[in-house]
Write a protein that holds these residues in place. Structure first.
Motif, short mmCIF file in Angstrom:
data_model
loop_
_atom_site.label_atom_id
_atom_site.label_comp_id
_atom_site.label_asym_id
_atom_site.label_seq_id
_atom_site.Cartn_x
_atom_site.Cartn_y
_atom_site.Cartn_z
N MET A 1 0.85 -1.17 0.00
CA MET A 1 0.00 0.00 0.00
C MET A 1 0.90 1.23 0.00
O MET A 1 1.89 1.30 0.71
CB MET A 1 -0.92 -0.02 1.23
CG MET A 1 -1.83 1.17 1.29
SD MET A 1 -2.90 1.23 2.74
CE MET A 1 -3.95 -0.16 2.49
N ASP A 2 0.53 2.18 -0.76
CA ASP A 2 1.29 3.42 -0.87
C ASP A 2 1.10 4.24 0.41
O ASP A 2 0.04 4.23 1.03
CB ASP A 2 0.80 4.19 -2.09
CG ASP A 2 1.69 5.34 -2.45
OD1 ASP A 2 1.16 6.33 -2.96
OD2 ASP A 2 2.91 5.24 -2.25
N LEU A 3 2.14 4.95 0.80
CA LEU A 3 2.09 5.73 2.04
C LEU A 3 1.04 6.84 1.98
O LEU A 3 0.33 7.10 2.95
CB LEU A 3 3.47 6.33 2.33
CG LEU A 3 3.61 7.03 3.67
CD1 LEU A 3 3.34 6.06 4.81
CD2 LEU A 3 4.99 7.63 3.81
N SER A 4 0.89 7.48 0.83
CA SER A 4 -0.11 8.55 0.72
C SER A 4 -1.52 7.98 0.81
O SER A 4 -2.42 8.63 1.37
CB SER A 4 0.07 9.32 -0.59
OG SER A 4 -0.16 8.48 -1.69
N LEU A 5 -1.74 6.78 0.31
CA LEU A 5 -3.05 6.15 0.41
C LEU A 5 -3.35 5.78 1.87
O LEU A 5 -4.49 5.93 2.33
CB LEU A 5 -3.10 4.90 -0.48
CG LEU A 5 -4.45 4.23 -0.64
CD1 LEU A 5 -5.47 5.19 -1.21
CD2 LEU A 5 -4.31 3.00 -1.52
N LEU A 6 -2.32 5.35 2.59
CA LEU A 6 -2.49 5.05 4.01
C LEU A 6 -2.89 6.30 4.78
O LEU A 6 -3.81 6.27 5.61
CB LEU A 6 -1.21 4.46 4.58
CG LEU A 6 -1.21 4.16 6.07
CD1 LEU A 6 -2.20 3.05 6.38
CD2 LEU A 6 0.18 3.81 6.54
N TRP A 7 -2.22 7.43 4.52
CA TRP A 7 -2.58 8.69 5.17
C TRP A 7 -4.01 9.10 4.85
O TRP A 7 -4.74 9.60 5.69
CB TRP A 7 -1.62 9.81 4.77
CG TRP A 7 -0.37 9.80 5.59
CD1 TRP A 7 0.86 9.41 5.19
CD2 TRP A 7 -0.25 10.17 6.96
NE1 TRP A 7 1.75 9.53 6.21
CE2 TRP A 7 1.09 10.00 7.32
CE3 TRP A 7 -1.14 10.64 7.90
CZ2 TRP A 7 1.56 10.27 8.59
CZ3 TRP A 7 -0.67 10.92 9.18
CH2 TRP A 7 0.66 10.72 9.51
N GLN A 8 -4.40 8.88 3.60
CA GLN A 8 -5.77 9.23 3.18
C GLN A 8 -6.78 8.40 3.97
O GLN A 8 -7.77 8.94 4.47
CB GLN A 8 -5.92 8.99 1.69
CG GLN A 8 -7.29 9.34 1.15
CD GLN A 8 -7.40 9.08 -0.35
OE1 GLN A 8 -6.42 8.76 -1.00
NE2 GLN A 8 -8.58 9.23 -0.87
#
Length: 84
Positions: A1-8
């Protein structure tokens, strides 16, 4: 999972939890009071760390005091002086 997607996902989850808390507070104040009391009692158990007990006292709902035998008008003091 991409880090920006996790933050989202984390931000959206936090927004959903915050909105749920507002709805419960506005629409079900009795449920909110019971939930706060249960969490506070769990945190205030003997043997818990001092920080957790402090958090429990902060979370605890204010006491629902009884008015006593007079009816609770909060006007038990002497009558105010009349201006002449």
């Amino acid at each position: 999972m991409d880090l920006s997607l996790l933050w989202q996902y984390l931000v959206i989850g936090l927004a959903v939890l915050l909105s749920l808390a507002v709805v419960v507070r506005k629409r079900a104040p009795g449920l909110e009071r019971r939930m706060r009391a249960a969490l506070a009692l769990w945190l205030l158990r003997p043997g818990r760390a001092a920080g957790l007990q402090r958090l429990g006292r902060w979370i605890a709902p204010p006491p629902a005091g009884s008015a006593g035998s007079c009816g609770g008008c909060n006007d038990c003091g002497p009558a105010p002086r009349q201006k002449r």
